[in-house]
Structure formats: C-alpha cells, structure tokens
Design a protein around this motif. Structure first.
Motif, PDB file in Angstrom:
ATOM      1  N   PRO A   1       0.807  -1.231   0.000  1.00 21.42           N
ATOM      2  CA  PRO A   1       0.000   0.000   0.000  1.00 21.42           C
ATOM      3  C   PRO A   1       0.840   1.281   0.000  1.00 21.42           C
ATOM      4  O   PRO A   1       0.404   2.301  -0.546  1.00 21.42           O
ATOM      5  CB  PRO A   1      -0.832  -0.113   1.287  1.00 21.42           C
ATOM      6  N   ARG A   2       2.020   1.214   0.602  1.00 24.51           N
ATOM      7  CA  ARG A   2       2.875   2.401   0.637  1.00 24.51           C
ATOM      8  C   ARG A   2       3.375   2.740  -0.776  1.00 24.51           C
ATOM      9  O   ARG A   2       3.464   3.912  -1.141  1.00 24.51           O
ATOM     10  CB  ARG A   2       4.053   2.096   1.557  1.00 24.51           C
ATOM     11  N   VAL A   3       3.693   1.715  -1.545  1.00 23.30           N
ATOM     12  CA  VAL A   3       4.118   1.934  -2.930  1.00 23.30           C
ATOM     13  C   VAL A   3       2.960   2.520  -3.737  1.00 23.30           C
ATOM     14  O   VAL A   3       3.126   3.511  -4.467  1.00 23.30           O
ATOM     15  CB  VAL A   3       4.618   0.616  -3.568  1.00 23.30           C
ATOM     16  N   ALA A   4       1.780   1.925  -3.585  1.00 22.31           N
ATOM     17  CA  ALA A   4       0.612   2.393  -4.345  1.00 22.31           C
ATOM     18  C   ALA A   4       0.307   3.857  -4.032  1.00 22.31           C
ATOM     19  O   ALA A   4       0.042   4.663  -4.938  1.00 22.31           O
ATOM     20  CB  ALA A   4      -0.602   1.515  -4.041  1.00 22.31           C
ATOM     21  N   GLU A   5       0.367   4.220  -2.774  1.00 21.28           N
ATOM     22  CA  GLU A   5       0.044   5.590  -2.377  1.00 21.28           C
ATOM     23  C   GLU A   5       1.116   6.567  -2.875  1.00 21.28           C
ATOM     24  O   GLU A   5       0.797   7.677  -3.320  1.00 21.28           O
ATOM     25  CB  GLU A   5      -0.114   5.673  -0.850  1.00 21.28           C
ATOM     26  N   ALA A   6       2.374   6.170  -2.797  1.00 18.89           N
ATOM     27  CA  ALA A   6       3.459   7.054  -3.264  1.00 18.89           C
ATOM     28  C   ALA A   6       3.312   7.334  -4.760  1.00 18.89           C
ATOM     29  O   ALA A   6       3.485   8.475  -5.209  1.00 18.89           O
ATOM     30  CB  ALA A   6       4.813   6.419  -2.971  1.00 18.89           C
ATOM     31  N   VAL A   7       2.978   6.313  -5.518  1.00 18.65           N
ATOM     32  CA  VAL A   7       2.837   6.486  -6.966  1.00 18.65           C
ATOM     33  C   VAL A   7       1.610   7.340  -7.275  1.00 18.65           C
ATOM     34  O   VAL A   7       1.662   8.253  -8.103  1.00 18.65           O
ATOM     35  CB  VAL A   7       2.759   5.122  -7.680  1.00 18.65           C
ATOM     36  N   ARG A   8       0.507   7.057  -6.590  1.00 23.07           N
ATOM     37  CA  ARG A   8      -0.701   7.860  -6.807  1.00 23.07           C
ATOM     38  C   ARG A   8      -0.417   9.343  -6.561  1.00 23.07           C
ATOM     39  O   ARG A   8      -0.757  10.204  -7.355  1.00 23.07           O
ATOM     40  CB  ARG A   8      -1.827   7.402  -5.869  1.00 23.07           C
ATOM     41  N   ARG A   9       0.234   9.620  -5.437  1.00 22.56           N
ATOM     42  CA  ARG A   9       0.503  11.014  -5.080  1.00 22.56           C
ATOM     43  C   ARG A   9       1.349  11.686  -6.162  1.00 22.56           C
ATOM     44  O   ARG A   9       1.054  12.793  -6.589  1.00 22.56           O
ATOM     45  CB  ARG A   9       1.187  11.096  -3.707  1.00 22.56           C
ATOM     46  N   GLN A  10       2.389  10.981  -6.600  1.00 21.32           N
ATOM     47  CA  GLN A  10       3.257  11.576  -7.625  1.00 21.32           C
ATOM     48  C   GLN A  10       2.497  11.810  -8.925  1.00 21.32           C
ATOM     49  O   GLN A  10       2.643  12.858  -9.557  1.00 21.32           O
ATOM     50  CB  GLN A  10       4.469  10.678  -7.871  1.00 21.32           C
ATOM     51  N   LEU A  11       1.671  10.840  -9.311  1.00 16.26           N
ATOM     52  CA  LEU A  11       0.951  10.966 -10.585  1.00 16.26           C
ATOM     53  C   LEU A  11      -0.092  12.081 -10.544  1.00 16.26           C
ATOM     54  O   LEU A  11      -0.484  12.591 -11.589  1.00 16.26           O
ATOM     55  CB  LEU A  11       0.299   9.635 -10.972  1.00 16.26           C
ATOM     56  N   THR A  12      -0.556  12.443  -9.360  1.00 16.85           N
ATOM     57  CA  THR A  12      -1.497  13.570  -9.282  1.00 16.85           C
ATOM     58  C   THR A  12      -0.758  14.907  -9.234  1.00 16.85           C
ATOM     59  O   THR A  12      -1.402  15.956  -9.307  1.00 16.85           O
ATOM     60  CB  THR A  12      -2.411  13.462  -8.044  1.00 16.85           C
ATOM     61  N   GLN A  13       0.577  14.866  -9.088  1.00 16.17           N
ATOM     62  CA  GLN A  13       1.360  16.108  -9.143  1.00 16.17           C
ATOM     63  C   GLN A  13       1.941  16.303 -10.543  1.00 16.17           C
ATOM     64  O   GLN A  13       1.445  17.106 -11.318  1.00 16.17           O
ATOM     65  CB  GLN A  13       2.463  16.084  -8.077  1.00 16.17           C
ATOM     66  N   VAL A  14       2.965  15.535 -10.872  1.00 16.69           N
ATOM     67  CA  VAL A  14       3.579  15.667 -12.193  1.00 16.69           C
ATOM     68  C   VAL A  14       4.426  14.425 -12.432  1.00 16.69           C
ATOM     69  O   VAL A  14       4.900  13.794 -11.477  1.00 16.69           O
ATOM     70  CB  VAL A  14       4.444  16.957 -12.272  1.00 16.69           C
ATOM     71  N   ASN A  15       4.616  14.057 -13.699  1.00 11.87           N
ATOM     72  CA  ASN A  15       5.469  12.919 -14.031  1.00 11.87           C
ATOM     73  C   ASN A  15       6.167  13.209 -15.348  1.00 11.87           C
ATOM     74  O   ASN A  15       5.686  12.850 -16.407  1.00 11.87           O
ATOM     75  CB  ASN A  15       4.631  11.636 -14.144  1.00 11.87           C
ATOM     76  N   THR A  16       7.314  13.888 -15.221  1.00 11.64           N
ATOM     77  CA  THR A  16       8.024  14.222 -16.459  1.00 11.64           C
ATOM     78  C   THR A  16       9.473  13.776 -16.354  1.00 11.64           C
ATOM     79  O   THR A  16       9.838  13.031 -15.439  1.00 11.64           O
ATOM     80  CB  THR A  16       7.841  15.710 -16.812  1.00 11.64           C
ATOM     81  N   HIS A  17      10.304  14.162 -17.313  1.00 13.22           N
ATOM     82  CA  HIS A  17      11.638  13.555 -17.457  1.00 13.22           C
ATOM     83  C   HIS A  17      12.728  14.356 -16.746  1.00 13.22           C
ATOM     84  O   HIS A  17      12.459  15.377 -16.118  1.00 13.22           O
ATOM     85  CB  HIS A  17      11.952  13.363 -18.931  1.00 13.22           C
ATOM     86  N   THR A  18      13.962  13.852 -16.869  1.00 12.63           N
ATOM     87  CA  THR A  18      15.064  14.400 -16.075  1.00 12.63           C
ATOM     88  C   THR A  18      15.723  15.619 -16.708  1.00 12.63           C
ATOM     89  O   THR A  18      16.785  16.038 -16.257  1.00 12.63           O
ATOM     90  CB  THR A  18      16.145  13.315 -15.875  1.00 12.63           C
ATOM     91  N   ARG A  19      15.120  16.194 -17.728  1.00 17.33           N
ATOM     92  CA  ARG A  19      15.706  17.422 -18.279  1.00 17.33           C
ATOM     93  C   ARG A  19      15.078  18.665 -17.661  1.00 17.33           C
ATOM     94  O   ARG A  19      15.364  19.781 -18.072  1.00 17.33           O
ATOM     95  CB  ARG A  19      15.652  17.406 -19.797  1.00 17.33           C
ATOM     96  N   TYR A  20      14.194  18.445 -16.712  1.00 23.20           N
ATOM     97  CA  TYR A  20      13.781  19.522 -15.823  1.00 23.20           C
ATOM     98  C   TYR A  20      14.348  19.208 -14.448  1.00 23.20           C
ATOM     99  O   TYR A  20      14.596  18.049 -14.116  1.00 23.20           O
ATOM    100  CB  TYR A  20      12.250  19.621 -15.750  1.00 23.20           C
ATOM    101  N   LEU A  21      14.559  20.250 -13.650  1.00 23.47           N
ATOM    102  CA  LEU A  21      14.989  20.027 -12.270  1.00 23.47           C
ATOM    103  C   LEU A  21      13.856  19.368 -11.499  1.00 23.47           C
ATOM    104  O   LEU A  21      12.695  19.743 -11.643  1.00 23.47           O
ATOM    105  CB  LEU A  21      15.331  21.365 -11.603  1.00 23.47           C
ATOM    106  N   ASN A  22      14.221  18.404 -10.662  1.00 19.19           N
ATOM    107  CA  ASN A  22      13.217  17.686  -9.879  1.00 19.19           C
ATOM    108  C   ASN A  22      13.881  17.216  -8.595  1.00 19.19           C
ATOM    109  O   ASN A  22      14.971  16.651  -8.621  1.00 19.19           O
ATOM    110  CB  ASN A  22      12.699  16.493 -10.706  1.00 19.19           C
ATOM    111  N   GLU A  23      13.236  17.475  -7.484  1.00 24.42           N
ATOM    112  CA  GLU A  23      13.819  17.171  -6.181  1.00 24.42           C
ATOM    113  C   GLU A  23      13.864  15.667  -5.909  1.00 24.42           C
ATOM    114  O   GLU A  23      14.852  15.138  -5.409  1.00 24.42           O
ATOM    115  CB  GLU A  23      12.976  17.875  -5.093  1.00 24.42           C
ATOM    116  N   SER A  24      12.766  14.962  -6.240  1.00 21.08           N
ATOM    117  CA  SER A  24      12.646  13.584  -5.754  1.00 21.08           C
ATOM    118  C   SER A  24      13.674  12.653  -6.376  1.00 21.08           C
ATOM    119  O   SER A  24      14.180  11.746  -5.706  1.00 21.08           O
ATOM    120  CB  SER A  24      11.229  13.054  -5.978  1.00 21.08           C
ATOM    121  N   VAL A  25      14.018  12.873  -7.633  1.00 20.84           N
ATOM    122  CA  VAL A  25      14.985  11.975  -8.271  1.00 20.84           C
ATOM    123  C   VAL A  25      16.379  12.183  -7.670  1.00 20.84           C
ATOM    124  O   VAL A  25      17.150  11.228  -7.505  1.00 20.84           O
ATOM    125  CB  VAL A  25      14.983  12.145  -9.808  1.00 20.84           C
ATOM    126  N   VAL A  26      16.670  13.416  -7.296  1.00 21.62           N
ATOM    127  CA  VAL A  26      17.959  13.714  -6.653  1.00 21.62           C
ATOM    128  C   VAL A  26      18.001  13.081  -5.262  1.00 21.62           C
ATOM    129  O   VAL A  26      18.987  12.427  -4.888  1.00 21.62           O
ATOM    130  CB  VAL A  26      18.188  15.237  -6.580  1.00 21.62           C
TER     131      VAL A  26
END
Lengths: 441, 441
Positions: free
Chosen positions: A74-99
């Motif tokens: 459930p923790r994985v499902a919720e983390a993905v849901r939350r991210q998908l309701t914010q934004v899901n784009t690639h690494t040519r923009y700055l992004n905190e979570s991937v860092v």
C-alpha cells in the motif's frame, strides 16, 4: 524455461473462463509470451507473499523478487498515486525527488560508486554498462559465465548463453564455468579466477582485448552459487589485474535479498567498477540503475550522448523511494537473513533423507536446491516435477541451472517465519510424494 | 541538444534553493544528465498543458508528448493506484488487463499487424524490431535518415546518426537524406525512395544484404517533415521491392498526434511490416510496444527466447488503458487535427512577415518552424534564441534538425484553442523581439 506451459497440452485443467482468456491471449500476444506451469496461474490479487487466482485460490509466492516489499504494497501504491497527481516528467527539468532518491540509493553502495544512471530495466542498465566498459578500456572482450543471462537487448542477447545455441554470442564474448561450489568445492573461487585470467589472455590473443567481467553475484541462472563470503573476490581482483572492469549484475541478488548486505557483491568484495539493478527496485514499476564512479560516468558523457525518456521518471522514483522506506522501516535485510537461515536449515534437514536431492545452498532469501541425477531420471526431470507438484499445492517456485536441475526459491523479502514454515511443510510432503512415485514421467 | 544548460553559465539566474538542488543533482547524476534551457525549469506540478515551477510560476507546455492526455491526468493516476492495490506482476501469469489492452491497441492498427510485444521503452521496442528484421531477411543492412535518432541501446546508438560523429554507426548501416520537402519540394518522396533503393543496392554490393528501412514517420529529428499524405508511400514500396522490411518508428508521431489517423505511417500508407511506439502511451509510466504480423512474431519466437520482466506489467497497462480511454472520450485525435490546423495557420501568417523564418510545416499537433539563415546568423542560432526567449516568457518548446534550426512544437494532445491562441500571441511578440535585437548573441 523449465516450467513452460505447453499450449498443446491439456488445457482442460483450466476453467472455461481461463481457457477463453488463454485463447484471447494467444491471438494478440502469441508464442513470444510463454506462461509458467503446466497449469498456468491466473493472478488477480496479491498481498505480502500471497497471490490469489480468479477463482479465489490462495498461493504462497516463493518465487517473485519484483514485489520485494510484498505484492500490492500500500505504501508503494500511495506514493505512486501522489506523484501521478502532481507531475510525471523527465530528467531534463529540475526535480527534487529523483535527486533525493539518487542520494539515498548511492549511500547503500561503497564509497567511490558515486554516480547513478536511471533506466527502465536491468537490460538497459547492463547494455549501458558494457558500452561504458568497452569505451573506457578501448577493448571489446567481455567474459560471462556458462549459463549467464544478462538481458533482452541485442547487445545482451549476445552476452547471455542461457538463451541457447540458436542465439549466437558475440565474437568478442568468452564463456567460463561459474564458480560451482557443488562440483569444484572450496577451490571454486580460485578456479573461477583462473578461468577469467585465461579468457582475458585468449581475448588479447585474438586482438579483441579484455574489457570486462560481467557477472551475476549469486550466479542465478548458472544454478545459484552463493558460496562462502569472498567467493568472487579473487575473480574481481584478477579482472582488474588483467585490465578489465568488474560489472556486478545485481538484478537478482541485489537490494538486500542475500541478507546482511544490500548488494550481492558486498558479500565478496567491494572491488568492483559498476553495479546494475532492476527487478526489485520499484514494486514492479519499470526501473533500472547503473551505479559507477564519477570518472566513468562523466568521462563517458563527454564523448557520448545518453538520454532515457522514462529513466528517472518521478512515478518510478516515488515507487522506488517507498520500497527503500519499507526495507528500512521493516528491517527487511534482517528478515532476509533470519528467514533465509530458517529456510536453508530446514531444507538441508529435509534433503538429508532425500535420495533425489544433491545439494542445498543459499544466502538470505535466495536458495537453490540441486536435484540429483539418479538411475531413473536426471536432476532436471526431478526439478520439473517438483516445480509442478508444488504449483498444484499452490506454492510457487521455479528452476534454473544448465539442465534446469536447481530449484529456485526466491520469495519476496517480506516472506516471514510462518511463510517459511508453511513452505517447508508443503515442500517436505511434495518431495516425499515425488520420490515415492519414482520415475513415472 | 540545442537548448542544453551550461553548468558553467550564470546559475545566478536561478533561486538560491534551485542552485542548491543543482549542486546536489550534479553530485549524484553528473554530466550524463544535461538540463534543458539556459535557465533550467524546476517542475513541481502540472495539469493539462500547464506546468508550475517551485516558485509558483505557470508555464505553457508546447513541447512534451509523454503527457499526451495532459500532465497529472487524474484518470491515469486513479487507474494506476487501483492496479497497484490489486497486483502488479509479469506476463508469465495469466492476466486479463494486458490481453484486453492488447486487443484495443491492435485494433487501432491496420489488419495484418496483429501481434504486440510490450517493452519498457521505444528503445527496447526498436532494438527488438531490428533484430526481428535481420532474422527474417537473413540480411544485416538497415537504412536510416541522416539525422535519425532511434534509441539508447548499443544496437540503436549505431543506428542514430543524430548522436554525432563520436558515436559510430554500425558498418551495416546506410544513411540517406530525409524527404526534405523544404529543400526538395514535391519530388521529396521520390528522391527519398530512390535513395533507399540505392542504399539497398550498396548494402548488397558489400555483402551485407538489405534488412530494413527504419524511419520516424514524421522525421522528427531530421527537422519535422510531415509532407503531403503519401510522402513516404513510395519509399515503403521501394523497401519491400528491394526485399527489406519497413519499420515505422512511431515514438514521436504516434498515438493520434498527427490528427485524423492514430499512427503516422497511416497518413502515407499501410504498407509497413512493424510499428514501434513508447513515449506517449502511458502518461509517463515506462512502456514500449512493437506491433507486427503473427508470422514474424511467432516465427521469431520459435527460434529465439524473449522475455521482458516489466514489459506488460499491469500498472503500465492500466495507465495505457486510461490514456486510450481519454483519447477516445475526449476526441483528442479530432482536437489534434483542429488545434493543430489553428496553430499551423496562425504560425504561417506570422512567418509571412518574418525575415528570419524560412518555412512552417506540420501535421496535427506536431509543427516545425524552420528558421532562416540570414546575413547575420544561421538558422540554428535564431532557433536557439527563440527557444530561450520563449522559455523566459514561460512557454516551453525545443528545436531539432541537422543544425538545430527547426523549432519543435509538440504539445500534449489536450492543447486546446485557447492554449493555441496564447501560444501564438506570445510567439509573435517573441519573434518580433528576437528579430529586432538582430544578431547580438
């Protein structure tokens, strides 16, 4: 594939609904998509180390490593849901979570392995690792083990002898025996290192040069050889002395599965140059990783272009972050060590009285049981029957090795003491049945 | 990469928080991860065709095709969440959703393309397509266009001249000019077909044989050449007459972007053998597809092993299913056609009065604006300045072409009439400014 479903075989064992689904599946996916088991499993739901089929039957999953922190976590499902309701784009923009994830992930590796490249699969990661090794050394030659499998791309198909003789190896590949502790005993590590040196010499003799040893650090497809800690250290050292790079393929052993250490190579030595992973990282969302020193990563980037559209996408990263959270918060490395030891101990006891069992070996929650060649049947035939009979009891495993003779027991990391008890109880009964039936294929 | 951020350049344009993130990013991801724009964008949220940065600034996204049905599409998020709370495992168990999606997906293709293989990226799909073409024909030679890009694996790096001269092409690759309708006019399609024939002949003369034409059906990286419908038909026919297979790379043009048809090749001809896709299929969850005839798929499977752990995982399939639902329910093909025509019309009007604009061309929501070489600056320099100046006005595009001289306008499919008006208003102002400043780099 040892336990491949044969579409020509009795599909009457399946429900009418599953037979219809099987027909529809074949019409769109075709022969390139074999199913597991003589009687395929129609999975509709999962939780922890359990799966349920369309008729509500429960299965004990002692095979799948992708759901490392449990099916439908459930923790994985919720983390993905939350991210998908914010934004899901690639690494040519700055992004905190991937860092932030990259920082945490690299911190699980030894010092010096300080850069990570995100891909969508272990295959894409191994493909890039081999390219970087060949660029860095200016050599072509790569050494792999005799029944190795390293991925699906064309480059890796030619580095994966497990695919069989119809898929040719690259001319610059040399194959050596895995450090088979069952057959070679305590000298297995030394024999392996000597083989790598000889292969490197042969590659040079052919003008190809020696670029890398690419090795799964538990030799999964070769038959699962954990060995004593340090088993691979000598070969790592030999590789570097011969001028090659060590690429540790952690797709199967990695992420805490072996218990105690996060990565398989760490059981043996930190003396590696690159490590790749994939399967267990993100709850089944596609991801792959290549970890390497700054010098290799930035040096390669100066002369080459590499961009991976989905690699490091925030949804996969959110899932991977939740997986790390679960591993830490639930002490799953410790669980892998304890539950793995329990399984190994009990399976070793059971084997002692079994004429069709040749060897039991494992590290953490990755255990191989080598079935014996007997008068009546070879190890591969016994293994196939064990896998099928366990599936009939709704316990899922598979088999590996050059003859498919090694039972592969590789459950989710959340497999606990009760799961292990249940597993070994059923296993003991099934083994007795299979033995008693004798060689009646 | 035209609009690559130079880490040595003034990071003072960034907030203190973003500068810190940039430093952390560099320490773990390194030089292999360039960022877009002289002033990188720190994306934290999206909706439809809008993005927001960490300081709350809003951007109009006229570039990203991965979020085809809009950033943070709630239907995609909910579909993935639901699937992840049920189960997410691989295709060696029976699963209803992957079969249902495969049926719907194949129904968007012409008859005869009746099998699909799921991968994790367009790269993995193209890698497999090339392997299948070479297996089927028994030949090695592949023809690509002069500035083509087809993916990240080693096999595809050697088929992607866009990577530049430091990444060598395979000896069995031949490069031909794209059907450049701007330079070759109405004969572009015929010239292209003749070049393919000549390349096939040359490949045979070298003993390599001719396996395939691999072509992006809107020639994205070559400079975006939609041409009139039918432009590529002659080259498809020539390829087959020469004994090769046609592989349509639909990663950029596919999934309705060009308006009216679902796939780019359909604007020209159904006479293709395989089609690949990736980017726009699943809201940013990694996925790739290879669509091909039963004969190729099952034939290949008889002699080769192919398994992709994450390929067809139910989470990516749930996202892809939601994307198809959105495209159908919101008539996004129709929107691509209408809004694309509006954009193209207005950009053509603007160009008529612009001495630095050479050509405007497009199909649906994929538009290229070729900047002119002038006395003062070449087209690439004008394009770089346009991309940067638009980014300063918080409108996101990029540039492509052999000299980076073609503005690439490729917004999410949900880009509507108001978005298009806003885009062209800002575009006209920015173009006037850039022109008036003259060549002051």
């Amino acid at each position: 594939m040892v336990n491949r479903f044969d579409p020509a075989s009795a599909p009457s064992a399946l429900s009418a609904a599953d037979r219809r689904l099987l027909d529809r599946r074949r019409a769109v996916l075709g022969d390139i998509y074999p199913l597991f088991y003589d009687k395929p499993v129609h999975v509709v739901r999962g939780s922890g180390a359990r799966l349920w089929d369309a008729e509500g039957n429960e299965y004990l999953d002692a095979y799948n490593n992708v759901p490392a922190v449990g099916h439908a976590n459930p923790r994985v499902a919720e983390a993905v849901r939350r991210q998908l309701t914010q934004v899901n784009t690639h690494t040519r923009y700055l992004n905190e979570s991937v860092v932030a994830y990259a920082e945490r992930f690299l911190a699980t590796h030894p010092a010096g392995l300080d850069r990570v490249v995100f891909t969508n699969s272990g295959s894409e990661a191994n493909d890039l690792a081999v390219s970087i090794a060949q660029w860095r050394t200016g050599a072509q030659g790569v050494v792999v083990t005799r029944n190795a499998y390293h991925g699906t791309t064309r480059l890796l198909s030619g580095l994966s002898p497990e695919n069989g003789p119809r898929m040719p190896l690259h001319p610059w590949v040399r194959v050596v025996d895995a450090p088979d502790t069952f057959r070679h005993g305590p000298r297995a590590g030394t024999v392996f290192a000597e083989s790598v040196r000889a292969a490197a010499e042969d590659l040079r003799r052919h003008g190809l040069g020696f670029a890398a040893l690419l090795v799964d650090t538990i030799l999964s497809t070769d038959g699962i050889f954990p060995g004593e800690p340090g088993l691979l250290a000598e070969a790592f050292r030999a590789t570097r002395e011969e001028g090659g790079l060590v690429v540790a393929d952690e797709v199967q052993p990695g992420l805490g599965r072996l218990g105690g250490t996060m990565w398989g190579f760490q059981r043996h030595s930190d003396g590696i140059d690159m490590a790749t992973c994939g399967k267990p990282l993100a709850g089944g969302l596609p991801i792959g990783t290549l970890v390497l020193p700054e010098e290799l990563s930035d040096g390669y980037a100066q002369e080459h272009r590499y961009f991976n559209t989905f690699g490091g996408n925030p949804a996969s990263i959110a899932a991977a972050t939740a997986v790390l959270d679960e591993i830490e918060d639930r002490n799953l490395l410790d669980n892998a060590r304890r539950t793995g030891a329990q399984l190994l101990g009990r399976l070793t006891e059971i084997a002692a009285a079994s004429p069709i069992t040749a060897d039991v070996r494992g590290a953490g929650l990755f255990i191989g049981v080598e079935m014996a060649a007997t008068d009546g049947a070879d190890g591969g035939r016994w293994a196939r029957r064990m896998v099928g009979a366990l599936r009939d009891r709704r316990v899922l495993i598979s088999a590996v090795g050059h003859a498919g003779q090694v039972l592969k027991i590789r459950p989710p990391l959340v497999f606990d003491a009760d799961d292990a008890d249940e597993f070994t109880d059923v296993y003991a009964e099934v083994l007795a049945e299979v033995q008693n039936q004798g060689d009646t294929p």
